[in-house]
Each structure stands twice: as C-alpha cells, then as structure tokens.
Design a protein around this motif. Structure first.
Motif, PDB file in Angstrom:
ATOM      1  N   ILE A 107     -11.804  40.219 -27.476  1.00 52.32           N
ATOM      2  CA  ILE A 107     -10.808  41.166 -26.965  1.00 52.32           C
ATOM      3  C   ILE A 107     -11.402  42.564 -26.881  1.00 52.32           C
ATOM      4  O   ILE A 107     -11.317  43.231 -25.849  1.00 52.32           O
ATOM      5  CB  ILE A 107      -9.539  41.139 -27.852  1.00 52.32           C
ATOM      6  CG1 ILE A 107      -8.822  39.801 -27.691  1.00 52.32           C
ATOM      7  CG2 ILE A 107      -8.617  42.314 -27.519  1.00 52.32           C
ATOM      8  CD1 ILE A 107      -7.740  39.545 -28.745  1.00 52.32           C
ATOM      9  N   ARG A 108     -12.034  43.012 -27.945  1.00 52.31           N
ATOM     10  CA  ARG A 108     -12.634  44.353 -28.004  1.00 52.31           C
ATOM     11  C   ARG A 108     -13.717  44.515 -26.930  1.00 52.31           C
ATOM     12  O   ARG A 108     -13.748  45.503 -26.202  1.00 52.31           O
ATOM     13  CB  ARG A 108     -13.214  44.599 -29.403  1.00 52.31           C
ATOM     14  CG  ARG A 108     -14.161  45.765 -29.550  1.00 52.31           C
ATOM     15  CD  ARG A 108     -13.572  47.142 -29.395  1.00 52.31           C
ATOM     16  NE  ARG A 108     -12.330  47.294 -30.065  1.00 52.31           N
ATOM     17  CZ  ARG A 108     -11.378  48.170 -29.680  1.00 52.31           C
ATOM     18  NH1 ARG A 108     -11.575  48.976 -28.675  1.00 52.31           N
ATOM     19  NH2 ARG A 108     -10.246  48.246 -30.331  1.00 52.31           N
ATOM     20  N   LYS A 111     -12.137  44.625 -23.382  1.00 48.57           N
ATOM     21  CA  LYS A 111     -11.363  45.865 -23.190  1.00 48.57           C
ATOM     22  C   LYS A 111     -12.310  47.051 -22.991  1.00 48.57           C
ATOM     23  O   LYS A 111     -12.097  47.878 -22.101  1.00 48.57           O
ATOM     24  CB  LYS A 111     -10.437  46.117 -24.389  1.00 48.57           C
ATOM     25  CG  LYS A 111      -9.157  45.336 -24.332  1.00 48.57           C
ATOM     26  CD  LYS A 111      -8.231  45.732 -25.469  1.00 48.57           C
ATOM     27  CE  LYS A 111      -6.903  45.024 -25.348  1.00 48.57           C
ATOM     28  NZ  LYS A 111      -5.999  45.392 -26.463  1.00 48.57           N
ATOM     29  N   GLU A 112     -13.350  47.125 -23.815  1.00 49.54           N
ATOM     30  CA  GLU A 112     -14.316  48.221 -23.681  1.00 49.54           C
ATOM     31  C   GLU A 112     -15.023  48.173 -22.332  1.00 49.54           C
ATOM     32  O   GLU A 112     -15.441  49.211 -21.808  1.00 49.54           O
ATOM     33  CB  GLU A 112     -15.339  48.190 -24.818  1.00 49.54           C
ATOM     34  CG  GLU A 112     -14.777  48.659 -26.134  1.00 49.54           C
ATOM     35  CD  GLU A 112     -15.779  48.642 -27.278  1.00 49.54           C
ATOM     36  OE1 GLU A 112     -16.985  48.337 -27.052  1.00 49.54           O
ATOM     37  OE2 GLU A 112     -15.366  48.944 -28.412  1.00 49.54           O
ATOM     38  N   TYR A 115     -11.781  45.497 -18.723  1.00 53.85           N
ATOM     39  CA  TYR A 115     -10.965  44.372 -18.264  1.00 53.85           C
ATOM     40  C   TYR A 115      -9.594  44.394 -18.922  1.00 53.85           C
ATOM     41  O   TYR A 115      -9.454  44.796 -20.080  1.00 53.85           O
ATOM     42  CB  TYR A 115     -11.643  43.038 -18.590  1.00 53.85           C
ATOM     43  CG  TYR A 115     -12.846  42.751 -17.738  1.00 53.85           C
ATOM     44  CD1 TYR A 115     -12.714  42.169 -16.477  1.00 53.85           C
ATOM     45  CD2 TYR A 115     -14.119  43.064 -18.186  1.00 53.85           C
ATOM     46  CE1 TYR A 115     -13.818  41.910 -15.685  1.00 53.85           C
ATOM     47  CE2 TYR A 115     -15.236  42.808 -17.405  1.00 53.85           C
ATOM     48  CZ  TYR A 115     -15.077  42.229 -16.163  1.00 53.85           C
ATOM     49  OH  TYR A 115     -16.175  41.984 -15.387  1.00 53.85           O
ATOM     50  N   LYS A 116      -8.612  43.891 -18.183  1.00 52.39           N
ATOM     51  CA  LYS A 116      -7.296  43.642 -18.749  1.00 52.39           C
ATOM     52  C   LYS A 116      -7.424  42.404 -19.636  1.00 52.39           C
ATOM     53  O   LYS A 116      -8.084  41.429 -19.258  1.00 52.39           O
ATOM     54  CB  LYS A 116      -6.294  43.386 -17.629  1.00 52.39           C
ATOM     55  CG  LYS A 116      -4.901  43.063 -18.101  1.00 52.39           C
ATOM     56  CD  LYS A 116      -3.971  42.796 -16.917  1.00 52.39           C
ATOM     57  CE  LYS A 116      -2.613  42.372 -17.442  1.00 52.39           C
ATOM     58  NZ  LYS A 116      -1.733  41.915 -16.381  1.00 52.39           N
ATOM     59  N   VAL A 117      -6.822  42.433 -20.807  1.00 55.04           N
ATOM     60  CA  VAL A 117      -6.857  41.294 -21.725  1.00 55.04           C
ATOM     61  C   VAL A 117      -5.429  40.897 -22.067  1.00 55.04           C
ATOM     62  O   VAL A 117      -4.601  41.745 -22.392  1.00 55.04           O
ATOM     63  CB  VAL A 117      -7.638  41.632 -23.020  1.00 55.04           C
ATOM     64  CG1 VAL A 117      -7.563  40.476 -24.008  1.00 55.04           C
ATOM     65  CG2 VAL A 117      -9.087  41.982 -22.709  1.00 55.04           C
ATOM     66  N   GLU A 118      -5.152  39.603 -21.967  1.00 57.79           N
ATOM     67  CA  GLU A 118      -3.863  39.069 -22.402  1.00 57.79           C
ATOM     68  C   GLU A 118      -4.116  38.090 -23.538  1.00 57.79           C
ATOM     69  O   GLU A 118      -5.065  37.291 -23.478  1.00 57.79           O
ATOM     70  CB  GLU A 118      -3.146  38.355 -21.252  1.00 57.79           C
ATOM     71  CG  GLU A 118      -2.637  39.302 -20.187  1.00 57.79           C
ATOM     72  CD  GLU A 118      -1.727  38.620 -19.185  1.00 57.79           C
ATOM     73  OE1 GLU A 118      -0.961  37.716 -19.591  1.00 57.79           O
ATOM     74  OE2 GLU A 118      -1.798  38.985 -18.001  1.00 57.79           O
TER      75      GLU A 118
END
Length: 172
Positions: A107-108, A111-112, A115-118
C-alpha cells in the motif's frame, strides 16, 4: 478502460484470493493479477513455481465462471528495492490506475508512486491464509475446503503436497 492491479505471491491461490478477485472485478474493467516473487519456488514459503501459480489461478477463475478476457496474469520477479518496486512492476504490466492490496508495505509503495489504492475486505484472513494452508498441507490436515476445487486438484496432480512435505524434511 479502467484497469486494476492485484499483487500477491499466491502460494497457493485460495478462496480469500478468489473473493478479492471477484470484489476487484466489480470495480474495474480489467484486472491484472501480479504473481510476485516469480523467481521463487521449492521453498517452504514459496513451494510453487510462477507457472504453477498461473495455472492454479486460471483454473480457479475458469471454474468460478470469471471471464478470463478481463484478466491478465503476469509473473514478476523480486528486485529487493522497495523504493522502485512500483516502477519495476509497471515495466512488466499493462497500464493500471488502481491497486488492490491489504499488505501495508505494498500500500505504502504504490501510494508513494502516485497510484490509487483500494483495500479489499479481509475475507476471513484467519482461515484464508497461505501460510496456514501450507502448514495444513505439511501436517496432512484438511486444507481442501480453503482453496478452490480446481486448485486442490491441480496441487495433487503436480504432487505439490508431497513437494512441500519433502521440502520441510530437507529444511530441518
């Protein structure tokens, strides 16, 4: 075309993974299933080859009636450099807009990288957990109800259960 990425090792692909795939497909037009640690096999943590994992996944998706024309299954080897892993992944895959992941590091990293993360629901992670399933296989305990029938059949066909037990014997 709105495309998502679902990374995992899938050692083995289990019903929790299948539920994440179904959940993800409700949100995207196409889904890339990234088979991570593609260079790893024949160890306790990674007993199956990338090719075997791809076959497991395709068999399970087909059995579940999922339209395979919406799915890419792509193996990606590790690079052991977390800060550039998202870029590394993007060189192996078609373009994607969203990442589906529960792993905090994944996730990290994504995101860095912008990208969008769900985050998918956990889908009973206590039970649907590859480490737990591998332990059950080693102990000759009942693991068949934790994986799609097609995955159970495939692991038995390739004698993956025996491989895992033999690996444990050599790791002592």
């Amino acid at each position: 075309m709105y495309r998502g990425l679902y990374p995992g090792r899938f050692q083995p692909f289990h019903l929790g993974h299948l539920n994440v795939v179904k959940w993800s497909l409700e949100r995207v037009d196409e889904l890339i299933i990234l088979v991570g640690s593609a260079q790893e096999s024949h160890t306790v943590s990674n007993p199956f080859t990338a090719g075997e994992r791809i076959e497991m996944i395709r068999n399970a998706l087909r059995e579940s009636g999922i339209d395979l024309s919406r799915i890419y299954i792509i193996p990606v080897p590790d690079i052991l450099m977390n800060n550039v892993w998202a870029y590394h992944v993007s060189t192996y895959t078609p373009k994607f807009e969203v990442v589906f992941a529960r792993n905090p590091l994944v996730i990290r990293i994504f995101k860095e990288a912008g990208y969008k993360v769900e985050i998918p629901p956990p889908f009973d992670r206590e039970k649907f957990n590859s480490t737990y399933i591998r332990r059950l296989i080693i102990l000759n305990d009942n693991w068949s109800e934790l994986v799609p029938k097609a995955v159970h059949k495939y692991i038995l066909e390739i004698r993956g259960d025996q491989r895992l037990k033999e690996i444990v014997g050599t790791d002592k």
